[in-house]
Structure formats: C-alpha cells, structure tokens
Design an enzyme around this catalytic site. Structure first.
Site, PDB file in Angstrom:
ATOM      1  N   LEU A  72       0.814  -1.212   0.000  1.00 35.66           N
ATOM      2  CA  LEU A  72       0.000   0.000   0.000  1.00 35.66           C
ATOM      3  C   LEU A  72       0.847   1.261   0.000  1.00 35.66           C
ATOM      4  O   LEU A  72       0.462   2.286  -0.551  1.00 35.66           O
ATOM      5  CB  LEU A  72      -0.929   0.010   1.217  1.00 35.66           C
ATOM      6  CG  LEU A  72      -2.096  -0.977   1.209  1.00 35.66           C
ATOM      7  CD1 LEU A  72      -2.813  -0.939   2.557  1.00 35.66           C
ATOM      8  CD2 LEU A  72      -3.067  -0.647   0.088  1.00 35.66           C
ATOM      9  N   GLY A  75       7.692   4.263   3.605  1.00 34.95           N
ATOM     10  CA  GLY A  75       8.291   5.515   4.068  1.00 34.95           C
ATOM     11  C   GLY A  75       9.403   5.226   5.041  1.00 34.95           C
ATOM     12  O   GLY A  75       9.883   4.095   5.155  1.00 34.95           O
ATOM     13  N   GLY A  78       8.828   2.336   7.474  1.00 35.22           N
ATOM     14  CA  GLY A  78       8.801   0.959   7.003  1.00 35.22           C
ATOM     15  C   GLY A  78       7.857   0.836   5.820  1.00 35.22           C
ATOM     16  O   GLY A  78       7.727   1.758   5.011  1.00 35.22           O
ATOM     17  N   VAL A  80       3.850  -0.593   4.322  1.00 31.96           N
ATOM     18  CA  VAL A  80       2.478  -0.965   4.662  1.00 31.96           C
ATOM     19  C   VAL A  80       1.946  -1.835   3.536  1.00 31.96           C
ATOM     20  O   VAL A  80       2.022  -1.457   2.361  1.00 31.96           O
ATOM     21  CB  VAL A  80       1.576   0.267   4.849  1.00 31.96           C
ATOM     22  CG1 VAL A  80       0.154  -0.164   5.190  1.00 31.96           C
ATOM     23  CG2 VAL A  80       2.125   1.172   5.936  1.00 31.96           C
ATOM     24  N   ASP A 189      -1.092  15.637  12.412  1.00 31.35           N
ATOM     25  CA  ASP A 189      -0.776  15.402  10.998  1.00 31.35           C
ATOM     26  C   ASP A 189      -2.037  15.037  10.217  1.00 31.35           C
ATOM     27  O   ASP A 189      -2.034  14.090   9.424  1.00 31.35           O
ATOM     28  CB  ASP A 189       0.275  14.296  10.846  1.00 31.35           C
ATOM     29  CG  ASP A 189       0.932  14.310   9.462  1.00 31.35           C
ATOM     30  OD1 ASP A 189       0.839  15.353   8.770  1.00 31.35           O
ATOM     31  OD2 ASP A 189       1.529  13.291   9.063  1.00 31.35           O
TER      32      ASP A 189
END
Length: 362
Positions: A72, A75, A78, A80, A189
């Site tokens: 998916l 970054g 790690g 996803v 965020d």
C-alpha cells in the site's frame, strides 16, 4: 490455520497430534513456512521431533495468520501492505516497522501504538494486534483497512463531490477528532492521505498517529513545531517561535481538508513556478495563506521574521472557495476553522453542532 492456533492453547497439543497435523497442512499451503518450522524441530511427515517451545513457536507462527495482497505504501517508518486474515477473511493493513535491541521501537511507532490502544471509535482506525518477529528485528502492526485514502478517493472521481457527501465525510472526521481531543490526544498530521474511506464514501476513519501526543490544557510545556504536513500546518506553527500550541492546530488542518473536499485542490499550495515567493516552504505557504485570508497584523508584530511581509487584504471566502459562495452556513463554519487566533478557532465539539450539518446523512 485456525486449528493450529487452537492447538497451541491446549496443554496436550503436541501429544494429541492436532498441532502436528494442522502444521503439516499449513506447510502444504504456504511453502515459505517450512524453514521456520524446521527451526523448531519439525520434519515433513514426522512432525516435531524435538521438544517444542510452544511460546516461541506461537509468536513465530502469528505472522502466518495473514497472506499479503500487495503493498500500500512505504516511508521512513517501514512498509504498509494489504493482507488477508486466513482465519476470518478480513482485509487488514500491516505496517512493518524496524525494531532494534539497542534503540527499540521508533518514537513514531510508540506514539501510534499508545494512541490507538487508548482510542476506540467508529471514525478512528483500530489496531488489531501487534506481531513481533522471533529475531526481534521487526514489529508488525495489524491495522483496520479501508478501500483507499481520501486523496485517492478524490483523484479517482470524475467530478466534484456533491454537498451531501462532503458533509458526511467532514462530520465523520470531526467525530474522530472530537474523540481523540476529548481523550487529551492531538493528532498533529491531519491531511487527506491520513483519512481512510470506503469506495462508496460511507465509512471514514482517521489513521496514522505517528506524530500524535498527549496534551493537557495550558500545561505550559513546549512542543516540537516540526509537525503537520506543510500545506495543512496552522499559521502558529508556520510562523515559528510559538512552541506552546494547542489541539487547535488539528482544527486548522480540518478546515484545509474541508476546502480541499469542496474544490478538489489544496487550499494553501504556493505557485509551483516560485513567482509568488518560495514554494513548498513555510514562508511560501504563509504568503499563499495571507494572499487569500489577509495578513494578520498581530502575528506580524509578534514574529519579527515576518516583518518584511506585505500587507494583503482578505479576499471574500466565497471567492477563495467558490463552492461555498452561496452557502452562508458553510462559509461560517470554514471561517471559524480557518481563524488565525487559535484561541478563537472552533473546537471539534462545537463544529459538530454547527448548522451546516443540520441535514447531514451518514
């Protein structure tokens, strides 16, 4: 797979043969598990030939509850992946993060885990479980998964969202924000990429609490200003020198998201050619903000670094967000979200009671 895990919880699992037969079946389905089984003394056709470390084996086997469908995102934290629980068929998101014996988990992972363990709400993504590798080098966070994020949802639309859909999405976002603010957590965020949504637009959940932190009203502690993605960052953060901000920074981000849903474009994105100052910098975003909402004189006088800024007169908000030009209630809500003074900015609880949501349908 379910039989193997059930067998692990029984005191005579190795003796009654249930575990051995279940693991043999699992090995036939997933060849990649064979090396792991061999580490625990398993041989094909023979089962476990040595005393089995049940606790260690259960931890090692836990990750094989899921099979991956694809990546998916990735970054600094790690990767996803989208995966399926073999036992329940539920589609989940699995975030793989690095864990070291010296440094442990990263600060962002600790923030996310602690926040999600504290929060349980229909509009906040849930943490299903945490899986650690046997060698201790990685940790997997198994998270609730929806079809896409809000930015992807907007990008795949042929036209603008209808007003009812925008209201439904915003109402659900505000419900999630109100819940974590009531639990003394600020997200720090909020942006379309961190809001998950079903493809039909009915279910909305806030995710990615890697920058979240607990707070107490007027606690007097300084917080880092390096939070919130640039275009959704509140003016008190962009201007610098104001480390004593509050959860109101989240509400500014909510206002930016509302405008983006209506216009399908980022509200405070500087000109990419750099003709209007410095694009993709704090100063560039501030100038873009001042050109649209007017220059706040009190902010300039308190922030010497902004003294050279020209004074812009505010444009009518209906001109900045044309979809609201004839919507007095929508203009009022957006203006309260995008209020320069964080002390006067509307709260999530107040926003949920706003007349703009009088006809909202979930």
């Amino acid at each position: 797979m379910a039989r193997a895990f059930q067998a692990l919880t029984t005191s005579d699992a190795a003796a009654n043969g249930v575990l051995g037969s279940s693991v043999n079946a699992l090995a036939q389905v997933d060849k990649g598990i064979a090396p792991l089984l061999e580490r625990f003394g398993w041989e094909a056709g023979k089962g476990f030939t040595t005393t089995l470390d049940l606790a260690g084996f259960k931890i090692a086997l836990q990750r094989y509850k899921y099979y991956t469908l694809g990546q998916l995102g990735f970054g600094s934290y790690g990767t996803v992946s989208r995966a399926v629980n073999r036992e329940t068929g539920e589609v989940v998101a699995i975030k793989k993060v690095v864990h070291s014996a010296e440094g442990g988990l990263s600060d962002s992972t600790v923030r996310e885990v602690s926040s999600l363990r504290e929060l349980s709400h229909d509009n906040i993504v849930s943490l299903r479980e945490i899986i650690a590798t046997v060698d201790g080098t990685h940790v997997y966070l198994v998270l609730e998964c929806l079809d896409c994020d809000l930015r992807q949802f907007l990008d795949c639309r042929l036209g603008s969202l209808d007003a009812g859909t925008v209201k439904s999405i915003m109402f659900q976002v505000l419900r999630g924000v109100q819940h974590f603010h009531a639990n003394s957590i600020m997200h720090r965020d909020l942006k379309p990429h961190n809001i998950l949504i079903d493809k039909d637009g009915r279910r909305v959940k806030i995710t990615d609490f890697g920058l979240a932190r607990c707070f107490l009203p007027n606690d007097g502690r300084a917080y880092t200003e390096q939070v919130v993605t640039l275009y959704y960052r509140a003016p008190e953060l962009l201007a610098g020198g104001r480390p004593f901000y509050s959860s109101a920074v989240d509400m500014w981000s909510v206002g930016c998201i509302m405008a983006e849903l209506l216009e399908n474009s980022v509200l405070f994105q500087p000109n990419l050619d750099g003709s209007q100052g410095m694009p993709d910098t704090e100063i560039g975003v501030l100038r873009c903000m001042f050109e649209k909402l007017g220059t706040p004189v009190d902010l300039l006088t308190s922030m010497p670094v902004l003294a050279a800024f020209p004074t812009f007169q505010p444009k009518p908000l209906g001109q900045v967000v044309p979809r609201l030009a004839h919507d007095a209630a929508g203009l009022d809500l957006l203006s309260r979200l995008l209020t320069y003074d964080p002390r006067l900015r509307i709260t999530a609880g107040q926003a949920l009671q706003h007349p703009w949501f009088a006809d909202v349908q979930l």
